[in-house]
Every structure is written in structure tokens, then in C-alpha cells.
Enzyme design. Structure first.
Site, PDB file in Angstrom:
ATOM      1  N   ASP A  12      55.475 120.691 -65.784  1.00 52.92           N
ATOM      2  CA  ASP A  12      56.026 120.921 -64.900  1.00 52.92           C
ATOM      3  C   ASP A  12      55.934 122.434 -64.253  1.00 52.92           C
ATOM      4  O   ASP A  12      56.582 123.379 -64.528  1.00 52.92           O
ATOM      5  CB  ASP A  12      57.647 120.763 -64.726  1.00 52.92           C
ATOM      6  CG  ASP A  12      58.114 121.395 -66.050  1.00 52.92           C
ATOM      7  OD1 ASP A  12      57.406 122.072 -66.933  1.00 52.92           O
ATOM      8  OD2 ASP A  12      59.434 121.877 -65.876  1.00 52.92           O
ATOM      9  N   ASP A  16      54.242 129.102 -67.761  1.00 55.88           N
ATOM     10  CA  ASP A  16      53.849 128.681 -69.132  1.00 55.88           C
ATOM     11  C   ASP A  16      52.997 127.330 -69.278  1.00 55.88           C
ATOM     12  O   ASP A  16      52.109 127.218 -69.888  1.00 55.88           O
ATOM     13  CB  ASP A  16      54.973 128.927 -70.339  1.00 55.88           C
ATOM     14  CG  ASP A  16      56.180 128.074 -70.025  1.00 55.88           C
ATOM     15  OD1 ASP A  16      56.553 127.988 -68.817  1.00 55.88           O
ATOM     16  OD2 ASP A  16      57.037 127.635 -71.006  1.00 55.88           O
ATOM     17  N   ASP A  17      53.585 126.626 -68.296  1.00 57.34           N
ATOM     18  CA  ASP A  17      52.783 125.187 -68.356  1.00 57.34           C
ATOM     19  C   ASP A  17      51.690 125.486 -67.773  1.00 57.34           C
ATOM     20  O   ASP A  17      50.552 124.867 -68.277  1.00 57.34           O
ATOM     21  CB  ASP A  17      53.479 124.228 -67.130  1.00 57.34           C
ATOM     22  CG  ASP A  17      54.972 123.949 -67.710  1.00 57.34           C
ATOM     23  OD1 ASP A  17      55.191 122.897 -68.204  1.00 57.34           O
ATOM     24  OD2 ASP A  17      55.763 124.713 -67.326  1.00 57.34           O
ATOM     25  N   ASN A  41      60.886 122.283 -63.707  1.00 54.30           N
ATOM     26  CA  ASN A  41      60.894 123.916 -63.287  1.00 54.30           C
ATOM     27  C   ASN A  41      61.211 124.094 -61.746  1.00 54.30           C
ATOM     28  O   ASN A  41      61.554 124.982 -61.338  1.00 54.30           O
ATOM     29  CB  ASN A  41      59.523 124.908 -63.640  1.00 54.30           C
ATOM     30  CG  ASN A  41      59.626 124.823 -65.243  1.00 54.30           C
ATOM     31  OD1 ASN A  41      60.780 125.279 -65.867  1.00 54.30           O
ATOM     32  ND2 ASN A  41      58.597 124.969 -65.728  1.00 54.30           N
ATOM     33  N   THR A 126      55.292 119.296 -71.675  1.00 56.48           N
ATOM     34  CA  THR A 126      55.846 120.533 -71.599  1.00 56.48           C
ATOM     35  C   THR A 126      57.016 120.813 -70.573  1.00 56.48           C
ATOM     36  O   THR A 126      57.252 121.896 -69.927  1.00 56.48           O
ATOM     37  CB  THR A 126      54.965 121.524 -71.552  1.00 56.48           C
ATOM     38  OG1 THR A 126      54.229 121.406 -70.132  1.00 56.48           O
ATOM     39  CG2 THR A 126      53.910 121.373 -72.807  1.00 56.48           C
ATOM     40  N   ASN A 160      68.726 127.628 -74.504  1.00 54.63           N
ATOM     41  CA  ASN A 160      68.318 128.988 -73.568  1.00 54.63           C
ATOM     42  C   ASN A 160      68.870 128.682 -72.074  1.00 54.63           C
ATOM     43  O   ASN A 160      69.130 129.536 -71.495  1.00 54.63           O
ATOM     44  CB  ASN A 160      67.001 129.320 -73.343  1.00 54.63           C
ATOM     45  CG  ASN A 160      66.071 128.050 -72.999  1.00 54.63           C
ATOM     46  OD1 ASN A 160      66.682 126.746 -72.770  1.00 54.63           O
ATOM     47  ND2 ASN A 160      64.701 127.971 -72.515  1.00 54.63           N
ATOM     48  N   GLU A 166      68.367 123.559 -74.758  1.00 51.64           N
ATOM     49  CA  GLU A 166      66.943 124.088 -74.100  1.00 51.64           C
ATOM     50  C   GLU A 166      66.869 123.689 -72.793  1.00 51.64           C
ATOM     51  O   GLU A 166      67.172 122.355 -72.515  1.00 51.64           O
ATOM     52  CB  GLU A 166      65.789 123.919 -75.309  1.00 51.64           C
ATOM     53  CG  GLU A 166      64.723 124.509 -74.720  1.00 51.64           C
ATOM     54  CD  GLU A 166      63.857 123.622 -73.875  1.00 51.64           C
ATOM     55  OE1 GLU A 166      63.038 124.053 -73.085  1.00 51.64           O
ATOM     56  OE2 GLU A 166      64.013 122.204 -74.022  1.00 51.64           O
ATOM     57  N   PHE A 167      66.155 124.021 -71.989  1.00 52.67           N
ATOM     58  CA  PHE A 167      66.205 123.591 -70.700  1.00 52.67           C
ATOM     59  C   PHE A 167      65.459 122.135 -70.485  1.00 52.67           C
ATOM     60  O   PHE A 167      65.867 121.315 -69.838  1.00 52.67           O
ATOM     61  CB  PHE A 167      65.231 124.734 -69.556  1.00 52.67           C
ATOM     62  CG  PHE A 167      64.930 124.301 -68.348  1.00 52.67           C
ATOM     63  CD1 PHE A 167      65.932 124.336 -67.333  1.00 52.67           C
ATOM     64  CD2 PHE A 167      63.717 123.672 -67.880  1.00 52.67           C
ATOM     65  CE1 PHE A 167      65.773 123.854 -65.986  1.00 52.67           C
ATOM     66  CE2 PHE A 167      63.645 123.057 -66.426  1.00 52.67           C
ATOM     67  CZ  PHE A 167      64.531 123.354 -65.784  1.00 52.67           C
ATOM     68  N   ASN A 168      64.313 121.888 -71.171  1.00 51.21           N
ATOM     69  CA  ASN A 168      63.636 120.726 -70.988  1.00 51.21           C
ATOM     70  C   ASN A 168      64.371 119.588 -71.308  1.00 51.21           C
ATOM     71  O   ASN A 168      64.634 118.544 -70.580  1.00 51.21           O
ATOM     72  CB  ASN A 168      62.220 120.698 -71.733  1.00 51.21           C
ATOM     73  CG  ASN A 168      61.169 121.558 -71.071  1.00 51.21           C
ATOM     74  OD1 ASN A 168      61.241 121.857 -69.790  1.00 51.21           O
ATOM     75  ND2 ASN A 168      60.213 121.922 -71.643  1.00 51.21           N
ATOM     76  N   HIS A 242      56.194 129.708 -73.966  1.00 47.95           N
ATOM     77  CA  HIS A 242      56.641 128.366 -74.807  1.00 47.95           C
ATOM     78  C   HIS A 242      55.406 127.235 -74.498  1.00 47.95           C
ATOM     79  O   HIS A 242      55.043 126.909 -75.933  1.00 47.95           O
ATOM     80  CB  HIS A 242      57.726 127.735 -73.999  1.00 47.95           C
ATOM     81  CG  HIS A 242      58.959 128.432 -73.911  1.00 47.95           C
ATOM     82  ND1 HIS A 242      60.053 128.900 -74.606  1.00 47.95           N
ATOM     83  CD2 HIS A 242      59.478 129.073 -72.613  1.00 47.95           C
ATOM     84  CE1 HIS A 242      60.910 129.667 -74.288  1.00 47.95           C
ATOM     85  NE2 HIS A 242      60.489 129.685 -72.951  1.00 47.95           N
ATOM     86  N   ASP A 243      55.109 126.851 -73.518  1.00 49.24           N
ATOM     87  CA  ASP A 243      54.388 125.736 -73.564  1.00 49.24           C
ATOM     88  C   ASP A 243      52.961 125.313 -74.121  1.00 49.24           C
ATOM     89  O   ASP A 243      52.682 124.464 -74.840  1.00 49.24           O
ATOM     90  CB  ASP A 243      54.214 125.143 -71.967  1.00 49.24           C
ATOM     91  CG  ASP A 243      55.668 124.805 -71.435  1.00 49.24           C
ATOM     92  OD1 ASP A 243      56.711 124.555 -72.138  1.00 49.24           O
ATOM     93  OD2 ASP A 243      55.785 124.752 -70.161  1.00 49.24           O
TER      94      ASP A 243
HETATM   95  C1  BDR Z   1      60.742 125.250 -71.181  1.00 53.31           C
HETATM   96  O1  BDR Z   1      61.278 125.332 -70.020  1.00 53.31           O
HETATM   97  C2  BDR Z   1      60.743 125.670 -68.928  1.00 53.31           C
HETATM   98  O2  BDR Z   1      61.141 126.746 -67.938  1.00 53.31           O
HETATM   99  C3  BDR Z   1      59.380 126.305 -69.442  1.00 53.31           C
HETATM  100  O3  BDR Z   1      58.291 125.805 -68.745  1.00 53.31           O
HETATM  101  C4  BDR Z   1      59.508 125.536 -70.769  1.00 53.31           C
HETATM  102  O4  BDR Z   1      58.748 124.235 -70.716  1.00 53.31           O
HETATM  103  C5  BDR Z   1      61.423 126.439 -71.885  1.00 53.31           C
HETATM  104  O5  BDR Z   1      62.824 126.158 -72.296  1.00 53.31           O
HETATM  105 CA    CA Z   2      57.390 123.613 -68.932  1.00 52.54          CA
END
Ligand code: BDR
Ligand code: CA
Length: 314
Positions: A12, A16-17, A41, A126, A160, A166-168, A242-243
Site C-alpha cells: 500500500d 516504506d512500501d 496508507n 506490507t 503504533n 500496529e497499523f496494518n 518498516h516494509d
Molecule cells: C506499517 O504501516 C504503514 O504505514 C507502513 O507502510 C507499514 O507497512 C507500519 O505500521
Molecule cells: Ca505498508
């Protein structure tokens, strides 16, 4: 050299992707077959466009498709705080070359895996896990056919996006639960515990600038934006990238250390929706379903990313 790993990247983009795409494109140990995208994202339309644009600047000519527009149950929540209104804010967005593949990402993913022998294709995920969850419901043989799933998501120590999540995983926890419980040959979870060590430090930034290519300047500007957004909204001095850790771990498994565990995804908690409950000690009596990343070789990780960017033509 051993054969390149055949990989589908479900993502997405996202700063970082984008780096995960560049690493997959720039390292000869990865044979990228397709890029599938998922709302996360930013909206599904924006991240699909971004993936196509980044694949263009990486010199890739693989199918890129748009996927799930929203999670299984909830509405889509996007992350403009971190990635901006476009999903790739900072430097001017490169114009995508070519067109998106007309297939939905779920179908592109299934068709690409099933066109190969069992055990030939790995999936790197990711973003939120909506595409992968739907894909494994539509084609249950994926769990036998896919050699390995490596996903960025979750953590055993912290969140986070909420204190626990965590977001994903939080964006589509129902999909994440479907993916973690699907019964893959191998599932590697790369969570915040290690990606919060994948920091783009000043030394790393200097090395990226030192490449001196048009692409390295683009990456440098992406990281300028990502540094500020992570400082403002996540309290980081240097941003966690991260990704690409998932791609690096496929290229060289020694990039991460792992421990086997059962990982359950919380879908009902009052404060804990999207938490990845990680049982290293078998206290829940459940069979392990994941190799959980517990350490990162920061130097080796960034060597791979920097070599990948340097190897690309632009
Ligand atoms: C993940 O969330 C997204 O914002 C980043 O691309 C990463 O995959 C980190 O929590
Ligand atoms: Ca991502």
C-alpha cells in the site's frame, strides 16, 4: 548463486512500501512476479497508482493491480499523518508509465501463484491483509502452493496506531486473523519489535545520497518527508523504514532472528482491537503458526537496501 526467489509483493505505497518495491527490483535474488495493492496508507486507487509509478522508476515491467478498497468489516482508515494526501508525499509524484493490470489484486495474486509449481512463489505483504485473506478464501489451495508468507504487521511488545495495535493489523484485524489462522507452509511476522530498529539514521541517509543517481535523490526526498512525519506523529528522531525488512529477510534470512510462536489477532477487545497476541511459551495451548521476528541486523539490512537502489538504472 541459488535461484532467485519468485515473489508477489502485496503493498500500500506508502514511503516504506516504495522502498520495499525498489529493494525487490534491485536485488537479483528476487524475481518479482507481480505487485498487488490494497487500501491502507491511502485509498486503493491512490496506492495502486503509486505502486505503478514506483514500479516504473524501478524499471520493472511486472503486472501491477488495484485490490481491496476497504477492509472485511470496518470502513477503511488511511494514514495521511504519515504518508500525506497522495500516500507518497514529498518529492513530486512520478507519472505512472503504462496501465494497471485489469484484474483485481485478489485474482492477480491467485492466478500468479497457481501458474507456478507448489512451493515456488512467496508472498510479501506490507499493507493491511484484506487481499490475502480474500485470496485464501477464494482459493484455499494457496496455503499449500505458497512457499512462504512474510508480512509486515503487528508486534509482541507495543502498537503504533493504538497502544496495542500496529497499523496494518489494526486497519483490517478480521483479515489479519484469517491470514494468521490459514495454515501456511511458513508465515513470518515482521513486526514493530524489529522494524522500529530499521531506522534511517544520518549515516544511512548519507550513504543513500552518496549513490548520486536520480533515483537516490528521489529516495532521499521521500525519506525527508518520512522523517518529519514520523517525528511529528510517532516521536521518532529517525524514521523506522518498516516494509523493506520483509524483502531483505527473503533475500538473506540472517537479516532477522526469529522465534516460533502462536499469534492470535484480537478482533473483539475493548482497547486491544488489532493486537497480535504472541504466545512464545505455549501458554494458550495453540500450535505455533508463525516465525516471529525478534532481532534485526541493521547494518546488513541497510547494505541490501542501499545496494538495491544503487543497482537500479536511474
Ligand atoms: C506499517 O504501516 C504503514 O504505514 C507502513 O507502510 C507499514 O507497512 C507500519 O505500521
Ligand atoms: Ca505498508
Amino acid at each position: 548463486m541459488t535461484h532467485a526467489r519468485k515473489v508477489i509483493l502485496d503493498c500500500d505505497p506508502g514511503h516504506d512500501d516504495a522502498l520495499a518495491i525498489l529493494l525487490a527490483a534491485g536485488n537479483p535474488a528476487i524475481d518479482l512476479l507481480a505487485i498487488t495493492t490494497v487500501g491502507g496508507n491511502q485509498t486503493a486507487a491512490k496506492v495502486a497508482r503509486n505502486a505503478l509509478a514506483v514500479s516504473g522508476i524501478a524499471g520493472l515491467s511486472v503486472p501491477v493491480s488495484a485490490g481491496c478498497q476497504r477492509p472485511m468489516i470496518r470502513e477503511l482508515s488511511v494514514a495521511p499523518e504519515i504518508h500525506g494526501d497522495t500516500g507518497l508525499d514529498g518529492p513530486p509524484l512520478p507519472e505512472p508509465r503504462g496501465e494497471l493490470d485489469p484484474r483485481h489484486s485478489v485474482d492477480l495474486l491467485i492466478e500468479t501463484v497457481m501458474a507456478h509449481e507448489p512451493g515456488e512463489v512467496a508472498i510479501v505483504a506490507t499493507g493491511p491483509l484484506s487481499n490475502l485473506a480474500l485470496a485464501v478464501r477464494k482459493e484455499p489451495r494457496l496455503t499449500e502452493w505458497v512457499s512462504e508468507v512474510v508480512l509486515m504487521g503487528g508486534s509482541y511488545s507495543r502498537g503504533n496506531w493504538t497502544p496495542a495495535a500496529e497499523f496494518n493489523i489494526w486497519v483490517d484485524a478480521e483479515a489479519a486473523e484469517m491470514v494468521f489462522s490459514a495454515g501456511w507452509q511458513k508465515l513470518t511476522e515482521v513486526g514493530l519489535d524489529v522494524t522500529h530498529q530499521a531506522l534511517a539514521t544520518p549515516e544511512v541517509r548519507e550513504r543513500i545520497r552518496g549513490i548520486g543517481s536520480e533515483l537516490s535523490r528521489y529516495v532521499d526526498e521521500l525519506l525527508d518527508y518520512f522523517t518529519l512525519s514520523n517525528a511529528d506523529h510517532q516521536g521518532f528522531e529517525f524514521p523506522p523504514v518498516h516494509d523493506p525488512v520483509c524483502v531483505a529477510a527473503l533475500i538473506d534470512p540472517s537479516v532477522i532472528g526469529t522465534r516460533e510462536a502462536f499469534v492470535g489477532v484480537e478482533t473483539r477487545g475493548r482497547w486491544t482491537y488489532g493486537m497480535t497476541v504472541t504466545d512464545f511459551d505455549g501458554q494458550l495451548g495453540e500450535a505455533p503458526n508463525a516465525q516471529v521476528a525478534v532481532s534485526l541486523d541493521h547494518g546488513r539490512f541497510w547494505d541490501l537496501v542501499i545496494e538495491g537502489i544503487a543497482a537500479l538504472p536511474r
